[in-house]
Design a protein around this motif. Sequence first.
Motif, PDB file in Angstrom:
ATOM      1  N   VAL A 114      14.197   8.491   8.832  1.00  0.00           N
ATOM      2  CA  VAL A 114      13.244   8.451   7.718  1.00  0.00           C
ATOM      3  C   VAL A 114      12.379   7.199   7.822  1.00  0.00           C
ATOM      4  CG1 VAL A 114      13.078   8.212   5.199  1.00  0.00           C
ATOM      5  CG2 VAL A 114      14.684   9.849   6.195  1.00  0.00           C
ATOM      6  N   LEU A 115      12.993   6.060   8.175  1.00  0.00           N
ATOM      7  CA  LEU A 115      12.241   4.814   8.328  1.00  0.00           C
ATOM      8  C   LEU A 115      11.249   4.910   9.489  1.00  0.00           C
ATOM      9  CD1 LEU A 115      11.863   1.809   7.477  1.00  0.00           C
ATOM     10  CD2 LEU A 115      13.554   1.248   9.213  1.00  0.00           C
ATOM     11  N   ILE A 116      11.683   5.469  10.589  1.00  0.00           N
ATOM     12  CA  ILE A 116      10.786   5.620  11.749  1.00  0.00           C
ATOM     13  C   ILE A 116       9.558   6.463  11.369  1.00  0.00           C
ATOM     14  CG2 ILE A 116      10.552   6.665  14.043  1.00  0.00           C
ATOM     15  CD1 ILE A 116      13.460   5.811  14.579  1.00  0.00           C
ATOM     16  N   ARG A 117       9.793   7.588  10.706  1.00  0.00           N
ATOM     17  CA  ARG A 117       8.689   8.471  10.305  1.00  0.00           C
ATOM     18  C   ARG A 117       7.758   7.755   9.335  1.00  0.00           C
ATOM     19  NH1 ARG A 117       5.453  10.897  12.168  1.00  0.00           N
ATOM     20  NH2 ARG A 117       7.054  11.549  13.589  1.00  0.00           N
ATOM     21  N   PHE A 118       8.315   6.989   8.381  1.00  0.00           N
ATOM     22  CA  PHE A 118       7.509   6.284   7.382  1.00  0.00           C
ATOM     23  C   PHE A 118       6.611   5.238   8.041  1.00  0.00           C
ATOM     24  CE2 PHE A 118       7.208   2.470   4.645  1.00  0.00           C
ATOM     25  CZ  PHE A 118       6.401   2.991   3.638  1.00  0.00           C
ATOM     26  N   ILE A 119       7.161   4.431   8.953  1.00  0.00           N
ATOM     27  CA  ILE A 119       6.378   3.375   9.603  1.00  0.00           C
ATOM     28  C   ILE A 119       5.304   3.993  10.505  1.00  0.00           C
ATOM     29  CG2 ILE A 119       6.471   1.433  11.237  1.00  0.00           C
ATOM     30  CD1 ILE A 119       7.591   0.718   8.497  1.00  0.00           C
ATOM     31  N   LEU A 120       5.631   5.036  11.235  1.00  0.00           N
ATOM     32  CA  LEU A 120       4.637   5.696  12.104  1.00  0.00           C
ATOM     33  C   LEU A 120       3.500   6.303  11.280  1.00  0.00           C
ATOM     34  CD1 LEU A 120       6.934   7.407  14.780  1.00  0.00           C
ATOM     35  CD2 LEU A 120       5.654   5.272  14.984  1.00  0.00           C
ATOM     36  N   ASP A 121       3.842   6.918  10.132  1.00  0.00           N
ATOM     37  CA  ASP A 121       2.808   7.493   9.259  1.00  0.00           C
ATOM     38  C   ASP A 121       1.938   6.395   8.649  1.00  0.00           C
ATOM     39  OD1 ASP A 121       3.737  10.014   9.812  1.00  0.00           O
ATOM     40  OD2 ASP A 121       4.829  10.244   7.908  1.00  0.00           O
TER      41      ASP A 121
ATOM     42  N   MET B 126      12.274  -0.896  19.594  1.00  0.00           N
ATOM     43  CA  MET B 126      11.356   0.222  19.846  1.00  0.00           C
ATOM     44  C   MET B 126      11.864   1.466  19.135  1.00  0.00           C
ATOM     45  SD  MET B 126       8.931  -1.037  21.504  1.00  0.00           S
ATOM     46  CE  MET B 126       7.978   0.283  22.217  1.00  0.00           C
ATOM     47  N   PRO B 127      11.032   2.330  18.666  1.00  0.00           N
ATOM     48  CA  PRO B 127       9.588   2.434  18.817  1.00  0.00           C
ATOM     49  C   PRO B 127       8.797   1.689  17.734  1.00  0.00           C
ATOM     50  CG  PRO B 127      10.366   4.389  17.726  1.00  0.00           C
ATOM     51  CD  PRO B 127      11.576   3.525  18.016  1.00  0.00           C
ATOM     52  N   LEU B 128       9.477   1.051  16.768  1.00  0.00           N
ATOM     53  CA  LEU B 128       8.761   0.434  15.644  1.00  0.00           C
ATOM     54  C   LEU B 128       8.210  -0.950  15.968  1.00  0.00           C
ATOM     55  CD1 LEU B 128      11.132   1.485  12.717  1.00  0.00           C
ATOM     56  CD2 LEU B 128       9.110   2.639  13.600  1.00  0.00           C
ATOM     57  N   LYS B 129       8.776  -1.623  16.940  1.00  0.00           N
ATOM     58  CA  LYS B 129       8.396  -2.996  17.253  1.00  0.00           C
ATOM     59  C   LYS B 129       6.908  -3.132  17.559  1.00  0.00           C
ATOM     60  CE  LYS B 129       9.678  -6.787  20.279  1.00  0.00           C
ATOM     61  NZ  LYS B 129      10.583  -7.248  21.324  1.00  0.00           N
ATOM     62  N   GLN B 130       6.327  -2.142  18.200  1.00  0.00           N
ATOM     63  CA  GLN B 130       4.909  -2.214  18.584  1.00  0.00           C
ATOM     64  C   GLN B 130       3.962  -2.107  17.390  1.00  0.00           C
ATOM     65  OE1 GLN B 130       4.292   0.970  21.337  1.00  0.00           O
ATOM     66  NE2 GLN B 130       5.291   2.468  20.029  1.00  0.00           N
TER      67      GLN B 130
ATOM     68  N   GLU C 297       0.827  -1.212   0.000  1.00  0.00           N
ATOM     69  CA  GLU C 297       0.000   0.000   0.000  1.00  0.00           C
ATOM     70  C   GLU C 297       0.860   1.260   0.000  1.00  0.00           C
ATOM     71  OE1 GLU C 297      -3.067  -0.285   3.109  1.00  0.00           O
ATOM     72  OE2 GLU C 297      -2.621  -2.434   3.112  1.00  0.00           O
ATOM     73  N   SER C 298       2.107   1.124   0.395  1.00  0.00           N
ATOM     74  CA  SER C 298       3.015   2.266   0.434  1.00  0.00           C
ATOM     75  C   SER C 298       4.437   1.735   0.336  1.00  0.00           C
ATOM     76  CB  SER C 298       2.797   3.032   1.742  1.00  0.00           C
ATOM     77  OG  SER C 298       3.625   4.151   1.800  1.00  0.00           O
ATOM     78  N   ARG C 299       5.321   2.563  -0.137  1.00  0.00           N
ATOM     79  CA  ARG C 299       6.721   2.133  -0.243  1.00  0.00           C
ATOM     80  C   ARG C 299       7.660   3.292   0.062  1.00  0.00           C
ATOM     81  NH1 ARG C 299       7.648  -0.544  -5.420  1.00  0.00           N
ATOM     82  NH2 ARG C 299       5.444  -0.993  -5.341  1.00  0.00           N
ATOM     83  N   ILE C 300       8.874   2.919   0.523  1.00  0.00           N
ATOM     84  CA  ILE C 300       9.923   3.912   0.770  1.00  0.00           C
ATOM     85  C   ILE C 300      11.226   3.342   0.228  1.00  0.00           C
ATOM     86  CG2 ILE C 300      10.461   3.039   3.079  1.00  0.00           C
ATOM     87  CD1 ILE C 300      11.087   5.968   3.859  1.00  0.00           C
TER      88      ILE C 300
END
Length: 197
Positions: free
Chosen positions: A117-124, A167-171, A101-104
């Motif tokens: 950049v990866l953190i912002r992309f996954i959170l968005d 963390m913070p992406l693991k959750q 649905e989305s790619r970076i």
Amino acid sequence: MARRPRHLSAEDKALWKKVADSTERMHAARPLVELPAANSPLTKKPQPKACHPAFQVGQNTKPNALPHDLAPSLSNSVASQPVSMDRKTFGKMKKGRLSPESRIDLHGMTIAQAHPVLIRFILDAAAADRRLVLVITGKGKHRDDGGPIPVRHGVLRHQVPHWLNTMPLKQYVLQITEAHLKHGGQGAYYVYLRRRR
């Protein structure tokens, strides 16, 4: 006082002879051997002959010995993670039948640039309720400097799964797997996100 002369009398000599004749020699008399001259051929010692068969280094090694691979390959470590999502959906995702649905694309970025950049992309993506996203890392350049310690190529390719599992992406991340060839193969990852509660 004058010294007495130290000569044995005939009587003392006869007594000594009688004692010497009654004893036995402890060691047999050794014959006197003349030493050869310094430059004669007898002074050179002959070299001992080899009594063992010819030897070659490595002749007894096992040809099927296991390589010294201390860390599993990246493909094996990602594939060995347990499946946390629906197996049917996981199978479709692995075969490339689900569209991200989305790619970076992190291609060409340094670690310092790519991580935020990866953190912002996954959170968005999690905030937008997306389930399947594609993270493109590239395969990396193979650079061997010839040193004794092997150097892994593809720094981002090795680092992204670690970032996604901490963390913070693991959750937000439910499953990570290598992408299908049509979405980048070994140079990309499918990241399946959890549903928002």
